[in-house]
Design a protein around this motif. Structure first.
Motif, PDB file in Angstrom:
ATOM      1  N   THR A  96       0.846  -1.200   0.000  1.00 60.26           N
ATOM      2  CA  THR A  96       0.000   0.000   0.000  1.00 60.26           C
ATOM      3  C   THR A  96       0.874   1.240   0.000  1.00 60.26           C
ATOM      4  O   THR A  96       0.641   2.193  -0.742  1.00 60.26           O
ATOM      5  CB  THR A  96      -0.911   0.015   1.243  1.00 60.26           C
ATOM      6  N   LEU A  97       1.883   1.240   0.864  1.00 62.06           N
ATOM      7  CA  LEU A  97       2.812   2.364   0.915  1.00 62.06           C
ATOM      8  C   LEU A  97       3.588   2.487  -0.393  1.00 62.06           C
ATOM      9  O   LEU A  97       3.765   3.583  -0.921  1.00 62.06           O
ATOM     10  CB  LEU A  97       3.790   2.178   2.074  1.00 62.06           C
ATOM     11  N   THR A  98       4.030   1.370  -0.911  1.00 64.33           N
ATOM     12  CA  THR A  98       4.838   1.389  -2.131  1.00 64.33           C
ATOM     13  C   THR A  98       4.062   1.959  -3.303  1.00 64.33           C
ATOM     14  O   THR A  98       4.616   2.703  -4.129  1.00 64.33           O
ATOM     15  CB  THR A  98       5.300  -0.040  -2.465  1.00 64.33           C
ATOM     16  N   LEU A  99       2.794   1.654  -3.384  1.00 62.09           N
ATOM     17  CA  LEU A  99       1.992   2.086  -4.528  1.00 62.09           C
ATOM     18  C   LEU A  99       1.342   3.445  -4.314  1.00 62.09           C
ATOM     19  O   LEU A  99       1.067   4.158  -5.279  1.00 62.09           O
ATOM     20  CB  LEU A  99       0.894   1.052  -4.819  1.00 62.09           C
ATOM     21  N   LYS A 100       1.055   3.827  -3.051  1.00 57.60           N
ATOM     22  CA  LYS A 100       0.194   4.979  -2.812  1.00 57.60           C
ATOM     23  C   LYS A 100       0.813   6.145  -2.072  1.00 57.60           C
ATOM     24  O   LYS A 100       0.254   7.228  -2.066  1.00 57.60           O
ATOM     25  CB  LYS A 100      -1.036   4.503  -2.019  1.00 57.60           C
ATOM     26  N   ASP A 101       1.935   5.936  -1.400  1.00 57.99           N
ATOM     27  CA  ASP A 101       2.450   7.016  -0.574  1.00 57.99           C
ATOM     28  C   ASP A 101       2.951   8.164  -1.444  1.00 57.99           C
ATOM     29  O   ASP A 101       3.638   7.935  -2.448  1.00 57.99           O
ATOM     30  CB  ASP A 101       3.586   6.526   0.317  1.00 57.99           C
ATOM     31  N   PRO A 102       2.623   9.418  -1.081  1.00 50.29           N
ATOM     32  CA  PRO A 102       3.062  10.559  -1.892  1.00 50.29           C
ATOM     33  C   PRO A 102       4.547  10.884  -1.753  1.00 50.29           C
ATOM     34  O   PRO A 102       5.098  11.607  -2.568  1.00 50.29           O
ATOM     35  CB  PRO A 102       2.207  11.716  -1.367  1.00 50.29           C
ATOM     36  N   SER A 103       5.208  10.352  -0.727  1.00 49.90           N
ATOM     37  CA  SER A 103       6.621  10.683  -0.503  1.00 49.90           C
ATOM     38  C   SER A 103       7.520   9.610  -1.104  1.00 49.90           C
ATOM     39  O   SER A 103       7.442   8.440  -0.733  1.00 49.90           O
ATOM     40  CB  SER A 103       6.895  10.788   1.002  1.00 49.90           C
TER      41      SER A 103
ATOM     42  N   ARG B 292       2.505 -14.261  -5.971  1.00 49.67           N
ATOM     43  CA  ARG B 292       1.966 -13.697  -7.227  1.00 49.67           C
ATOM     44  C   ARG B 292       1.580 -12.235  -7.049  1.00 49.67           C
ATOM     45  O   ARG B 292       1.847 -11.394  -7.906  1.00 49.67           O
ATOM     46  CB  ARG B 292       0.731 -14.494  -7.682  1.00 49.67           C
ATOM     47  N   GLU B 293       0.964 -11.924  -5.903  1.00 48.12           N
ATOM     48  CA  GLU B 293       0.538 -10.546  -5.664  1.00 48.12           C
ATOM     49  C   GLU B 293       1.734  -9.612  -5.519  1.00 48.12           C
ATOM     50  O   GLU B 293       1.706  -8.464  -5.955  1.00 48.12           O
ATOM     51  CB  GLU B 293      -0.341 -10.485  -4.410  1.00 48.12           C
ATOM     52  N   LEU B 294       2.808 -10.113  -4.905  1.00 47.07           N
ATOM     53  CA  LEU B 294       4.026  -9.308  -4.813  1.00 47.07           C
ATOM     54  C   LEU B 294       4.572  -8.999  -6.200  1.00 47.07           C
ATOM     55  O   LEU B 294       4.994  -7.867  -6.476  1.00 47.07           O
ATOM     56  CB  LEU B 294       5.080 -10.043  -3.981  1.00 47.07           C
ATOM     57  N   HIS B 295       4.571  -9.974  -7.066  1.00 45.47           N
ATOM     58  CA  HIS B 295       5.019  -9.739  -8.443  1.00 45.47           C
ATOM     59  C   HIS B 295       4.154  -8.679  -9.112  1.00 45.47           C
ATOM     60  O   HIS B 295       4.668  -7.733  -9.730  1.00 45.47           O
ATOM     61  CB  HIS B 295       4.955 -11.040  -9.257  1.00 45.47           C
ATOM     62  N   ARG B 296       2.852  -8.834  -8.979  1.00 46.99           N
ATOM     63  CA  ARG B 296       1.928  -7.899  -9.646  1.00 46.99           C
ATOM     64  C   ARG B 296       2.118  -6.469  -9.123  1.00 46.99           C
ATOM     65  O   ARG B 296       2.267  -5.518  -9.896  1.00 46.99           O
ATOM     66  CB  ARG B 296       0.484  -8.348  -9.399  1.00 46.99           C
TER      67      ARG B 296
ATOM     68  N   LEU C 120       5.574  -4.851 -10.032  1.00 50.09           N
ATOM     69  CA  LEU C 120       5.655  -4.477 -11.449  1.00 50.09           C
ATOM     70  C   LEU C 120       4.805  -3.245 -11.733  1.00 50.09           C
ATOM     71  O   LEU C 120       5.176  -2.405 -12.564  1.00 50.09           O
ATOM     72  CB  LEU C 120       5.222  -5.648 -12.334  1.00 50.09           C
ATOM     73  N   LEU C 121       3.665  -3.120 -11.034  1.00 50.53           N
ATOM     74  CA  LEU C 121       2.869  -1.894 -11.161  1.00 50.53           C
ATOM     75  C   LEU C 121       3.657  -0.698 -10.640  1.00 50.53           C
ATOM     76  O   LEU C 121       3.671   0.368 -11.249  1.00 50.53           O
ATOM     77  CB  LEU C 121       1.555  -2.041 -10.389  1.00 50.53           C
ATOM     78  N   ALA C 122       4.296  -0.880  -9.490  1.00 51.40           N
ATOM     79  CA  ALA C 122       5.105   0.211  -8.931  1.00 51.40           C
ATOM     80  C   ALA C 122       6.260   0.562  -9.863  1.00 51.40           C
ATOM     81  O   ALA C 122       6.627   1.732 -10.008  1.00 51.40           O
ATOM     82  CB  ALA C 122       5.637  -0.201  -7.559  1.00 51.40           C
ATOM     83  N   LEU C 123       6.809  -0.437 -10.522  1.00 51.62           N
ATOM     84  CA  LEU C 123       7.947  -0.221 -11.411  1.00 51.62           C
ATOM     85  C   LEU C 123       7.592   0.717 -12.558  1.00 51.62           C
ATOM     86  O   LEU C 123       8.316   1.677 -12.834  1.00 51.62           O
ATOM     87  CB  LEU C 123       8.424  -1.567 -11.957  1.00 51.62           C
TER      88      LEU C 123
ATOM     89  N   GLN D 169       9.396  -6.533 -18.312  1.00 52.05           N
ATOM     90  CA  GLN D 169       9.267  -5.201 -17.729  1.00 52.05           C
ATOM     91  C   GLN D 169      10.627  -4.566 -17.448  1.00 52.05           C
ATOM     92  O   GLN D 169      10.777  -3.364 -17.514  1.00 52.05           O
ATOM     93  CB  GLN D 169       8.470  -5.278 -16.420  1.00 52.05           C
ATOM     94  N   ILE D 170      11.607  -5.395 -17.119  1.00 52.03           N
ATOM     95  CA  ILE D 170      12.881  -4.824 -16.653  1.00 52.03           C
ATOM     96  C   ILE D 170      13.825  -4.495 -17.803  1.00 52.03           C
ATOM     97  O   ILE D 170      14.724  -3.649 -17.651  1.00 52.03           O
ATOM     98  CB  ILE D 170      13.560  -5.789 -15.649  1.00 52.03           C
TER      99      ILE D 170
END
Length: 1154
Positions: free
Chosen positions: A436-443, A490-494, A497-500, A539-540
């Protein structure tokens, strides 16, 4: 404009006159004011108080810096003098002197010495007890500065400060009326807990008291009279305190309740703020604490600690805005609207009120408000508030990281589901996680911190994640744990990769890729459905050309992790064979600044491969694009498109930055280790790369070049092993291998071996030289062979232990080469070198030397089995004697040395010729060597050591020249083996001891009838205990153990004398049924399990029993002895039952076929 010019001219006038005055000396103002202060004497008059006030104001207002040359002892003396001048009855002066203490210690970065600390602590503690409450804030700030990094020197005052009724305990209590005082008290306590390496830490009782105070602070709700910024700072101080306690390494979270409570507050203090009560028009704004009022009350910033936090916080807020705008225009943003926040507010206790807090839909969106939403002042306050909240989340994550490092991983993984998602997050409080932090945090900094924590959790998680499995569809009433973990992977991968694809900060992007690399290194892809690695791979690939060098390096690290995991992995093999442009079009859209390079296809040697454009399909003649990419990164000049901000590259360097080239070399090494069939196509080209790297000035490049050479050499050796599955026509031809190694030996490898300035490089070059293919070595030119041997023997005298260990190991490899092992001079030289290394002080050197000594004695045994006896005759008896002595001494060393020392002893005793055994000089040493083996078998050493000792004793029994059976040590040797076969916890050791007991080929070697009887009874007892183990892993060896015992018993029967028969009959009368069942099982080809101990065919096993029966029948029994007939009847019965069973099975098979 005129006003500006006038102002400018006025400002310029003093500047013209300034050179006429001498410049002020650094620290001159401090010394002048300090002298005036020291001249004063305690005086309670109004004039004296006024003068002291003015002096304190001047000291506080001075512009200090660390370079002013103010000595710490001068500061200490001044503060002590200041306190002596101020009586505790003068509240205003006490407040002012407290400000002075805080200001000077913070600005000049001074740590108070122990003697003055004692006086100043006593003063400040008395001041808090006696002065008015309005002075407490300033006094606590002074106290915090005094105890900073001085916790170990405050033992005397700990009861007054953090005892059950201590000052800080009272002032930090949630019931404290003044929130600022409470915050300052918690800050004091945090500074008190700050540990300094090399100094004592707080005693355990005080650690627990402070920990509980910090935990209570984090669990307590925000009071109505506390403003939001103060509350954020209170949480920061409590988090820093816990982090200091954990970082000291002395505090262990042993109680489950403590750990659970801590993780709960860390999780819910690491949340973003919940939605405040506000109108719809403001709903889209970044918001603050849930109980925050409509307007935030401005807070006076305290000197030192708060000023720094505020300024850095405002800088922190800047990247968030840029990230927001990028999100608006990015159609591939991973931030799903359903993902909700992790509220930062302090309302409710952890696990109760906090967990059940409602999450507003707009509570934590990375969107920027328009200028019309609020005024500049409000906007500044909002930005400041967001900065403080971000710092709390960062503090919680830093504390979480310290927690992870202070507890065992198996305990941490009990909380896995609380922090790692297993399904896409839908916004409920239970679904919030590190992602949640990785995808949503503004900082960006907070996102990077969350990724660091996730990386720490994933590091070393291979065993935990190995239970994951989703290769088949599970349709059950419940979700198995293995499926839940697989879903989490699987969710960690997803999510990553979205964060990437959405990340804009290069630093955070680097953390995402590193986190992915940790995940890839630990995930069990062989138990998961395919495509996870393919998605990561595609992706990489574009990020290898990212503008930031750290991103590029971490991208290569991730590719290296992919080719290392479960290698060779079919999915990765297919990815390596893809054209280089495959999978790029869908990734590059999210990173428009990336472009795929033409230099992926450029060859370092010019025209070895055709250059193609990036969009054209790759030719089938190029099987692995990644090898070409890495070669290009190492040897080709860098391109202008990625030459900016190159960390680690030398000024004016034409190549890629050093970290990039090193990572590329590591990826090549991974490919050579896991996918050698692809790397071998580039063998000569990689040889040129290695020569270029080892010829450079940078030792790290040279080192990685040597490691790549070692991997290639090892891959070639694996191809030519007897058990290799590689078809002969698919192997690299020996002549090509000879050409490859000739290029290495004619290149910079010999120079690297002699580069005494860099011993690590020398050691790595030794390892590389030891990886030469034996078949190729024998074909090398004679001068190259001599060069290799000369270099290794010369380096064995090296004073560096790393080099000496590598050299000893390399000699142990060379001594097994077929073209060298019959060279008596080389074997003798190698033996002398190894014996010298066995005396080294370094355990690592001795361990490598012992391994090499074991190999050298293996060579002696191989040579002994050849028809030509010249080697045995020419090998020096004195050297053999010295080898025995050294091996005996080494058998008393650590287990790492001992395991190979006993192996060498067994081989040496096996090798001894009759001429040696008859020599009086050998008599005592043979006895000592056998006693060393016996004691090693009986001691509670590592199982590998005991296994080697049993095997070695079996080797001793193979030497017919030794007086086995008549020597005094015979019974001791057999007793040691029978003890192990009946009682050792490790079944592999039992199997080896049973094997050793079946080696002697003559009845006389088993000694007396009593000794023979003890061996027989021990083997029968071993049958009874063949399932006697508490270790589940040992059960798979039960069948093998019983098989080996059967062979030993049948072997004993085939050698029995007439005097042995009564004891055999007696044993069979007691346990005959059990023995019969196991022998029948043995004859049926080990149908009971995987019989690794059954080397014979079914016919050979039948013949063994028949031979035993014939031998018993040929024994001349004593008059009136019925044992012979009983034993024969027993064996005949076994054979009859077995043959009847086999016949019925054959008949049944014939009926089935018909």
């Amino acid at each position: 404009m005129a006003a500006v010019q006038v102002a400018g001219s006025l400002l310029c006038r003093p500047t013209r006159e300034a050179p006429r005055e001498p410049p002020p000396e650094p620290g001159n103002g401090f010394r002048r004011l300090s002298a005036r202060l020291r001249a004063l004497r305690p005086d309670d008059s109004s004039f004296a108080r006024t003068e002291i006030h003015l002096l304190f104001d001047q000291l506080i207002s001075e512009n200090y810096s660390e370079s002013d040359g103010v000595a710490p002892e001068d500061v200490n003396d001044l503060l002590v003098q200041a306190c002596r001048l101020v009586p505790l009855s003068q509240n205003h002066l006490v407040s002012k002197v407290s400000q002075l203490i805080h200001h000077l210690l913070n600005r000049l970065q001074v740590i108070v010495d122990e003697q003055n600390l004692d006086f100043l602590l006593a003063y400040t503690i008395s001041a808090i007890q006696q002065c008015s409450s309005w002075t407490h804030m300033a006094i606590l700030q002074a106290l915090a500065a005094l105890v900073y990094c001085n916790g170990s020197k405050c033992q005397k005052y700990l009861p007054d400060l953090v005892g059950k009724t201590g000052l800080l305990m009272k002032l930090s209590d949630p019931a404290q009326s003044d929130p600022e005082v409470r915050r300052a008290a918690v800050h004091c306590m945090a500074n008190l807990c700050l540990s300094v390496p090399g100094q004592p830490y707080l005693d355990e009782p005080y650690q627990s008291i402070c920990f509980q105070t910090f935990l209570t602070t984090l669990q307590s709700p925000k009071l109505s009279d506390m403003d939001d910024i103060t509350f954020c700072m209170l949480l920061q101080n409590a988090l820093k305190g816990i982090q200091s306690l954990l970082n000291s390494g002395k505090m262990k979270l042993t109680l489950t309740e403590e750990l659970g409570a801590l993780l709960a507050v860390l999780k819910y203090d690491g949340r973003p703020p919940a939605k405040p009560q506000q109108s719809e028009s403001c709903a889209s704004r970044p918001t603050v604490n849930k109980k925050k009022k409509a307007k935030v009350k401005p807070k006076k910033v305290h000197q030192g600690e708060e000023e720094e936090e505020e300024s850095s916080g405002e800088i922190e807020a800047a990247p968030a805005t840029g990230r927001v705008h990028l999100r608006k225009g990015n159609t591939q943003c991973p931030s799903s609207p359903g993902v909700k926040s992790l509220p930062l507010d302090g309302s409710g206790a952890a696990g109760k009120d906090r967990v059940s807090l409602p999450f507003g839909s707009a509570s934590w969106k990375r969107v920027s408000s328009s200028e019309s939403d609020y005024s500049d002042a409000e906007g500044g306050m909002q930005s400041k508030m967001r900065s403080y909240q971000a710092k709390v989340r960062q503090g919680a994550l830093a504390c979480f990281l310290s927690t992870i490092k202070s507890i065992e991983k198996k305990i941490l993984y009990g909380y896995w589901s609380a922090f790692v998602p297993d399904t896409p997050e839908l916004g409920s409080p239970q679904s919030v996680s590190l992602m949640t932090l990785t995808l949503k945090d503004p900082s960006p900094k907070t996102r990077a911190c969350a990724l660091q924590v996730l990386s720490a959790i994933l590091e070393g998680s291979k065993q935990f994640l190995s239970v994951a499995e989703d290769t088949s569809d599970h349709r059950r009433a419940f979700t198995p744990f293995s499926v839940m973990i697989a879903s989490s992977v699987r969710e960690l991968h997803r999510s990553l990769l979205l964060a990437l694809v959405a990340e804009s900060s290069s630093q955070t992007l680097t953390q995402i890729i590193k986190c992915l690399a940790n995940l890839v290194s630990n995930a069990p892809y062989n138990r998961l459905k395919l495509s996870l690695l393919t998605k990561v791979w595609n992706q990489i690939k574009p990020y290898i050309r990212h503008k930031d060098v750290n991103v590029r390096v971490s991208s290569l690290t991730l590719l290296g992790a992919i080719v290392s995991t479960h290698a060779p992995f079919p999915e990765v093999q297919l990815l390596l064979q893809q054209p280089c442009s495959s999978g790029l079009s869908n990734s590059s859209s999210a990173t428009p600044h990336l472009s795929l390079p033409d230099w992926w296809k450029k060859a370092p040697s010019g025209s070895s491969l055709e250059e193609t454009t990036i969009n054209s399909p790759r030719s089938s003649s190029e099987p692995c694009w990644l090898v070409r990419l890495c070669i290009s990164l190492v040897v080709l000049p860098k391109e202008d498109s990625c030459s900016g901000s190159e960390a680690g590259s030398a000024t004016g360097s034409t190549y890629e930055p050093s970290p990039m080239r090193l990572e590329a070399l590591q990826v090549l090494a991974h490919l050579a280790r896991g996918y050698f069939s692809m790397a071998q196509v580039y063998l000569m080209e990689l040889g040129e790369v290695i020569c270029k790297c080892m010829g450079e000035a940078d030792p790290s490049i040279q080192l990685h070049g040597a490691k790549l050479l070692e991997e290639l050499g090892t891959g070639l050796i694996q191809q030519y092993k007897p058990d290799s599955t590689i078809a002969p026509d698919q192997r690299v031809p020996v002549l090509l291998v000879v050409t490859f190694w000739t290029m290495m030996l004619n290149g910079p490898l010999p120079r690297a071996l002699q580069n005494s300035e860099h011993p690590t490089l020398q050691a790595s070059a030794c390892d590389a030289l030891s990886s030469i293919l034996p078949e190729a070595f024998s074909v090398l030119p004679n001068d190259r062979q001599i060069l290799c041997i000369t270099l290794l023997l010369g380096l064995n005298d090296n004073k560096n232990r790393l080099v000496k260990a590598a050299t000893s190991r390399a000699l142990g490899v060379y001594v097994l080469f077929p073209c060298l092992r019959q060279d008596v001079i080389f074997v003798a030289d190698t033996a002398n070198a190894i014996l010298m290394s066995l005396q080294d002080k370094s355990l690592n050197v001795r361990a490598k030397a012992a391994w090499s000594l074991g190999n050298l004695t293996d060579t002696l045994i191989i040579n002994m089995e050849t028809p030509d006896p010249s080697f045995q005759e020419e090998f020096s008896g004195l050297l053999l004697l010295e080898m025995l002595r050294s091996a005996i001494e080494a058998s008393k060393d650590k287990d790492k040395v001992k395991s190979n020392a006993v192996r060498a002893l067994g081989n040496l005793l096996h090798f001894l010729q009759p001429s040696h055994i008859e020599n009086p000089r050998f008599t005592a040493i043979i006895e000592e060597a056998i006693q060393a083996l016996i004691s090693t078998i009986l001691v509670e050493a590592a199982m590998k050591v005991r296994w080697n000792a049993c095997y070695a004793l079996g080797n001793v029994f193979k030497n017919p020249a030794l007086p086995l059976g008549t020597a005094s040590w015979t019974s001791q040797a057999y007793n040691a083996l029978t003890s192990v076969v009946t009682s050792c916890k490790n079944f592999k050791v039992r199997i080896t001891s049973a094997t050793a007991l079946s080696i002697p080929g003559k009845r006389g070697q088993y000694g007396s009838t009593e000794q023979y009887t003890r061996i027989w009874n021990a083997l029968v007892t071993a049958f009874q205990k063949s399932e006697d183990t508490t270790d589940f892993l040992e059960f798979k060896y039960c069948a093998s153990l019983r098989t080996q015992i059967c062979q030993a018993l049948i072997h004993l029967l085939s050698l029995a004398r007439a005097s042995d028969l009564p004891c055999i009959k007696e044993a069979l009368e007691q346990d005959g049924n059990m023995v019969r069942s196991y022998i029948l099982q043995f004859l049926k080809s080990g149908a009971e399990g995987d019989d690794i101990g059954t080397p014979h065919s079914s016919q050979e096993r039948d013949q063994m029993v028949k031979a035993a029966l014939e031998h018993i029948g040929s024994v001349q029994a004593l008059a009136g002895d019925t044992a012979k007939r009983a034993i024969m009847g027993y064996l005949e019965d076994i054979l009859t039952v077995h043959l009847d069973s086999a016949g019925s099975q054959v008949a049944l098979l014939g009926l089935t076929q018909r």
